[in-house]
Scaffold this motif. Structure first.
Motif, PDB file in Angstrom:
ATOM      1  N   THR A 333      -5.561 -42.670 -19.361  1.00  0.00           N
ATOM      2  CA  THR A 333      -4.380 -41.813 -19.235  1.00  0.00           C
ATOM      3  C   THR A 333      -3.069 -42.557 -19.460  1.00  0.00           C
ATOM      4  OG1 THR A 333      -4.078 -42.192 -16.848  1.00  0.00           O
ATOM      5  CG2 THR A 333      -5.610 -40.430 -17.511  1.00  0.00           C
ATOM      6  N   GLY A 334      -3.088 -43.899 -19.413  1.00  0.00           N
ATOM      7  CA  GLY A 334      -1.806 -44.607 -19.387  1.00  0.00           C
ATOM      8  C   GLY A 334      -1.010 -44.080 -18.208  1.00  0.00           C
ATOM      9  N   ASP A 335       0.288 -43.878 -18.362  1.00  0.00           N
ATOM     10  CA  ASP A 335       1.086 -43.145 -17.380  1.00  0.00           C
ATOM     11  C   ASP A 335       1.138 -41.700 -17.838  1.00  0.00           C
ATOM     12  OD1 ASP A 335       1.525 -45.416 -15.958  1.00  0.00           O
ATOM     13  OD2 ASP A 335       3.606 -45.702 -16.587  1.00  0.00           O
ATOM     14  N   PHE A 336       0.883 -40.754 -16.920  1.00  0.00           N
ATOM     15  CA  PHE A 336       0.852 -39.360 -17.353  1.00  0.00           C
ATOM     16  C   PHE A 336       1.235 -38.417 -16.219  1.00  0.00           C
ATOM     17  CE2 PHE A 336      -2.773 -39.110 -14.817  1.00  0.00           C
ATOM     18  CZ  PHE A 336      -3.560 -37.979 -15.003  1.00  0.00           C
ATOM     19  N   ARG A 337       1.672 -37.224 -16.592  1.00  0.00           N
ATOM     20  CA  ARG A 337       1.901 -36.133 -15.641  1.00  0.00           C
ATOM     21  C   ARG A 337       0.839 -35.080 -15.944  1.00  0.00           C
ATOM     22  NH1 ARG A 337       6.460 -33.915 -12.353  1.00  0.00           N
ATOM     23  NH2 ARG A 337       5.260 -32.576 -10.948  1.00  0.00           N
ATOM     24  N   ALA A 338      -0.192 -35.028 -15.107  1.00  0.00           N
ATOM     25  CA  ALA A 338      -1.356 -34.178 -15.360  1.00  0.00           C
ATOM     26  C   ALA A 338      -0.949 -32.709 -15.430  1.00  0.00           C
ATOM     27  CB  ALA A 338      -2.399 -34.389 -14.273  1.00  0.00           C
ATOM     28  N   SER A 339      -1.579 -31.981 -16.351  1.00  0.00           N
ATOM     29  CA  SER A 339      -1.311 -30.560 -16.501  1.00  0.00           C
ATOM     30  C   SER A 339      -2.574 -29.851 -16.957  1.00  0.00           C
ATOM     31  CB  SER A 339      -0.191 -30.337 -17.521  1.00  0.00           C
ATOM     32  OG  SER A 339      -0.636 -30.657 -18.825  1.00  0.00           O
ATOM     33  N   PRO A 340      -2.673 -28.541 -16.740  1.00  0.00           N
ATOM     34  CA  PRO A 340      -3.842 -27.788 -17.218  1.00  0.00           C
ATOM     35  C   PRO A 340      -4.030 -27.896 -18.723  1.00  0.00           C
ATOM     36  CG  PRO A 340      -2.550 -26.474 -15.670  1.00  0.00           C
ATOM     37  CD  PRO A 340      -1.747 -27.701 -15.970  1.00  0.00           C
ATOM     38  N   ARG A 341      -2.925 -28.034 -19.459  1.00  0.00           N
ATOM     39  CA  ARG A 341      -3.002 -28.124 -20.914  1.00  0.00           C
ATOM     40  C   ARG A 341      -3.904 -29.275 -21.359  1.00  0.00           C
ATOM     41  NH1 ARG A 341       0.450 -25.859 -24.494  1.00  0.00           N
ATOM     42  NH2 ARG A 341       1.983 -25.477 -22.845  1.00  0.00           N
ATOM     43  N   GLU A 570       7.811 -38.130 -13.865  1.00  0.00           N
ATOM     44  CA  GLU A 570       6.996 -38.133 -15.076  1.00  0.00           C
ATOM     45  C   GLU A 570       5.624 -38.738 -14.808  1.00  0.00           C
ATOM     46  OE1 GLU A 570       9.849 -40.009 -17.683  1.00  0.00           O
ATOM     47  OE2 GLU A 570      10.478 -38.079 -18.480  1.00  0.00           O
ATOM     48  N   HIS A 571       5.297 -38.847 -13.504  1.00  0.00           N
ATOM     49  CA  HIS A 571       3.947 -39.217 -13.068  1.00  0.00           C
ATOM     50  C   HIS A 571       3.335 -38.025 -12.337  1.00  0.00           C
ATOM     51  CE1 HIS A 571       3.947 -43.639 -13.780  1.00  0.00           C
ATOM     52  NE2 HIS A 571       5.250 -43.484 -13.678  1.00  0.00           N
ATOM     53  N   SER A 572       2.021 -38.017 -12.230  1.00  0.00           N
ATOM     54  CA  SER A 572       1.325 -36.939 -11.536  1.00  0.00           C
ATOM     55  C   SER A 572       1.517 -37.042 -10.033  1.00  0.00           C
ATOM     56  CB  SER A 572      -0.174 -36.986 -11.851  1.00  0.00           C
ATOM     57  OG  SER A 572      -0.396 -37.048 -13.236  1.00  0.00           O
ATOM     58  N   SER A 573       1.725 -35.894  -9.395  1.00  0.00           N
ATOM     59  CA  SER A 573       1.780 -35.865  -7.934  1.00  0.00           C
ATOM     60  C   SER A 573       0.357 -35.967  -7.380  1.00  0.00           C
ATOM     61  CB  SER A 573       2.433 -34.563  -7.454  1.00  0.00           C
ATOM     62  OG  SER A 573       1.581 -33.454  -7.733  1.00  0.00           O
ATOM     63  N   PHE A 574       0.251 -36.111  -6.083  1.00  0.00           N
ATOM     64  CA  PHE A 574      -1.055 -36.226  -5.436  1.00  0.00           C
ATOM     65  C   PHE A 574      -1.901 -34.975  -5.717  1.00  0.00           C
ATOM     66  CE2 PHE A 574      -3.771 -35.580  -1.638  1.00  0.00           C
ATOM     67  CZ  PHE A 574      -4.516 -36.747  -1.696  1.00  0.00           C
ATOM     68  N   ARG A 575      -1.306 -33.803  -5.590  1.00  0.00           N
ATOM     69  CA  ARG A 575      -2.043 -32.555  -5.816  1.00  0.00           C
ATOM     70  C   ARG A 575      -2.443 -32.409  -7.279  1.00  0.00           C
ATOM     71  NH1 ARG A 575      -0.977 -27.356  -7.070  1.00  0.00           N
ATOM     72  NH2 ARG A 575       1.241 -27.773  -7.331  1.00  0.00           N
ATOM     73  N   GLU A 576      -1.585 -32.846  -8.190  1.00  0.00           N
ATOM     74  CA  GLU A 576      -1.911 -32.755  -9.616  1.00  0.00           C
ATOM     75  C   GLU A 576      -3.043 -33.705  -9.992  1.00  0.00           C
ATOM     76  OE1 GLU A 576       2.525 -31.401 -11.203  1.00  0.00           O
ATOM     77  OE2 GLU A 576       2.002 -33.524 -11.030  1.00  0.00           O
ATOM     78  N   LEU A 577      -3.068 -34.888  -9.382  1.00  0.00           N
ATOM     79  CA  LEU A 577      -4.175 -35.815  -9.631  1.00  0.00           C
ATOM     80  C   LEU A 577      -5.486 -35.211  -9.148  1.00  0.00           C
ATOM     81  CD1 LEU A 577      -2.557 -39.239  -8.659  1.00  0.00           C
ATOM     82  CD2 LEU A 577      -3.303 -38.546 -10.935  1.00  0.00           C
ATOM     83  N   ALA A 578      -5.440 -34.589  -7.960  1.00  0.00           N
ATOM     84  CA  ALA A 578      -6.636 -33.945  -7.424  1.00  0.00           C
ATOM     85  C   ALA A 578      -7.089 -32.794  -8.324  1.00  0.00           C
ATOM     86  CB  ALA A 578      -6.355 -33.436  -6.008  1.00  0.00           C
TER      87      ALA A 578
END
Length: 628
Positions: A333-341, A570-578
């Motif tokens: 992932t490198g650095d990422f902000r996770a999303s459903p997309r 621009e990083h994923s939050s705890f809930r987004e990582l989960a």
């Protein structure tokens, strides 16, 4: 009698007296085993510290604060020098400079306090020190014949004596220690020799070891490739180096003399590497987005997917052909902000695609206390706030204007009748948005788009923005700060004193200023919310909050200046990582950030994986393709 009385008034100690102190033999120290132990511990702690090359503050090298602090100082110096490759910090070697640093301690601490709030997504470690050191040697080498050449310094810091003149120039200077920043960064001296002298303090100069090995989490399993591993010199069993994005903690060690192998990255990152680092373009190989691309002379096919981090940042999907003919898939992932997309991407979506064998995961915010809102919510809140600040009268229910008021408004100004070209002197609000070298662009872009106004950035920053090859952004930019209502600044500069001076510089066109500091560190859950989330099952963690309303209030409000912290990350939050982990079938998760907390992170992963075994894998429900 008076003298005797005064003598009796002296404070007596059961440990020592003034007389015994002066009567003791010189240079004689009586130590207990406890004192030896304390000194040994202090020496160990000192050995783990290094000096900031600019403010000479001793900071632990193991802490994020060190990395972020040094990055702030280097950014400041680079800005003054004009280009990052010509930076020459002015931290002197002598004690007089140290005294001056003590006098400016308050200023430095203010800067450090501000920099500490910056997310650790753009911090260099020793690679920036080595870059600056090499620059110094190159310039000094031109001035002094017989100086040590850059080519004579190996990656381990040992000077190679290739000829007699070089041996004489480097006599007694056999090693260069990265920890000796104070001496390496002297700009007052005109000769090279003082830059290479070692400090006699062994605590600050631990023995040099061999070149650091590449960590396991930077190697892609089942391949001969590494990701973001430029800080380890030539890696013998590496056939190619992948770069996820242009942040200095990822490209660290990559400089103009790079010759260790091909570099694979996105087009935007390639533009920045060639322009800013001046790496030989023959080594830089930009790859297409969202396409399977076979890497020559390897068993790997690669795909680049938008990482939703900064411009040019990508996820790397490695599809590896094994000797038995089967395939395994590794996702970095490198650095990422996770999303459903991302989870719905045609090359990742399951069960349409095989499971992910190894997930190399950005775990910057794998902590329940970081549950900041989605980027869209932050941008919407900022735009609404800007509207209110620009039109405060609309916030208040005003009664109908009187006939006199209406008549005054409709009556033309006689001065304007005489000079039709003149316009009323309207109040204007200057909007400043803090950014990294690259990153946070969506905030100022959306504000300017809403206001239909121009964007101003310094020439250096503008040059970086143009590397994005974004025609819409390019059309909105201007080189005249007075033409733009939205200005792009640096996160570290969003301070009351700096913004006050900035407004003063532009007072002919603006009479008030609002500034935004977008960073995920500005938001933290309460202790009760954090403890609840730690114990909660995965099915509870991934539930979106019931109230997604975001209120932003100023942390600085004086006169005509307001500063706002925005929980935009621009990083994923705890809930987004989960949610990201819950949406995919993954066999192994390898954290790439906060490795020292590996055990606590593994607790979450094991617990979530156990819960996933009882359910069908599918993308977690989402309100938008861009966020959960």
């Amino acid at each position: 009698m008076r003298k005797q009385g005064r003598k009796e008034e002296l404070v007596q100690s059961k440990y020592f007296s003034i007389d015994s102190y002066f009567k003791s033999p010189p240079n004689k120290k009586i130590k207990t085993a406890f004192q030896d132990q304390i000194e040994q511990q202090l020496s160990t702690l000192e050995a783990r510290k290094e000096q900031c090359p600019l403010c000479c503050t001793m900071i632990s090298v193991e802490s994020v604060s060190m990395q972020v602090h040094v990055n702030g100082c280097l950014d400041s110096q680079q800005e003054k020098a004009g280009t990052s490759n010509e930076t020459t910090p002015d931290c002197a070697v002598d004690s007089s400079q140290t005294a001056q640093n003590v006098e400016t301690k308050e200023t430095v601490m203010n800067q450090c306090d501000m920099i500490e709030n910056v997310v650790a997504e753009d911090y260099p470690i020793e690679n920036d020190v080595n870059d600056l050191y090499e620059t110094i040697l190159e310039e000094k080498g031109k001035e002094r014949e017989g100086s040590v050449k850059i080519e004579d310094v190996t990656s381990s810091g040992v000077v190679q004596h290739n000829n007699e003149s070089t041996v004489k120039a480097a006599s007694g200077l056999s090693r260069i220690l990265p920890s000796s920043w104070k001496s390496l960064f002297s700009s007052s001296s005109t000769v090279v020799t003082p830059l290479l002298q070692r400090s006699t303090n062994n605590a600050l100069n631990p023995p040099i070891s061999k070149q650091r090995p590449c960590p396991f989490y930077k190697r892609v399993r089942d391949t001969r490739f590494t990701v973001d591993a430029f800080n380890f010199g030539k890696i013998s069993d590496c056939d190619g180096y992948f770069l996820t994005h242009y942040h200095s903690d990822h490209y660290g060690g990559l400089k103009s003399k790079w010759s260790h192998g091909p570099i694979y990255c996105s087009q935007v990152t390639a533009n920045l590497v060639k322009q800013e680092l001046r790496v030989d373009r023959r080594y830089v190989h930009p790859l297409p987005m969202n396409e399977l691309y076979p890497i020559p002379d390897s068993n790997v096919t690669i795909a680049l997917i938008d990482a939703n981090h900064c411009p040019g940042s990508v996820l790397f999907l490695f599809i590896v052909k094994m000797p038995d003919g089967s395939q395994v898939r590794h996702l970095h992932t490198g650095d990422f902000r996770a999303s459903p997309r991302m989870c719905l991407h045609p090359l990742i979506r399951q069960p349409d695609n095989p499971p992910i064998n190894c997930l190399y995961l950005d775990t910057t915010y794998l902590n329940p206390q970081y549950a900041f809102p989605a980027q869209e919510e932050c941008i919407h809140a900022v735009c609404e706030l800007v509207k209110r600040e620009l039109n405060p009268e609309k916030e208040i229910e005003t009664k109908k204007a009187s006939l006199l008021d209406n008549w005054i408004k409709k009556t033309p100004d006689p001065m304007n009748l005489l000079n039709p070209s003149s316009t009323p002197n309207k109040s204007r609000v200057l909007i400043v948005v803090g950014t990294y070298t690259i990153g946070k662009e969506r905030v100022f872009f959306n504000i300017a788009k809403m206001l239909k106004c121009k964007i101003y950035a310094s020439p250096k920053k503008a040059k970086i923005l143009l590397c994005q090859e974004d025609e819409e952004l390019k059309s909105m930019m201007t080189s005249n700060p007075m033409e733009a209502q939205v200005h792009v600044g640096f996160l570290r500069d969003i301070r009351g004193d700096i913004m006050s001076n900035y407004l003063r510089d532009h007072q002919t066109h603006f009479d008030s200023l609002i500034a935004f500091k977008p960073t995920g560190w500005t938001y933290k859950s309460s202790s009760s919310q954090t403890s609840d989330m730690k114990l909660a099952p995965l099915s509870h963690i991934i539930i979106p909050p019931s109230d997604r309303t975001l209120h932003i209030s100023p942390y600085y409000d004086r006169g005509n200046i307001k500063l706002f912290g925005v929980p935009y990350s621009e990083h994923s939050s705890f809930r987004e990582l989960a949610s990201f982990i819950a949406s995919l079938k993954i066999f192994h998760i390898i954290p790439t950030v906060n490795i020292n907390q590996l055990q606590s992170m593994k607790t979450y992963f094991d617990k979530w994986e156990e819960e996933k075994l009882t359910k069908r894998i599918e993308v977690v429900a989402y309100p938008s393709l861009n966020h959960w």
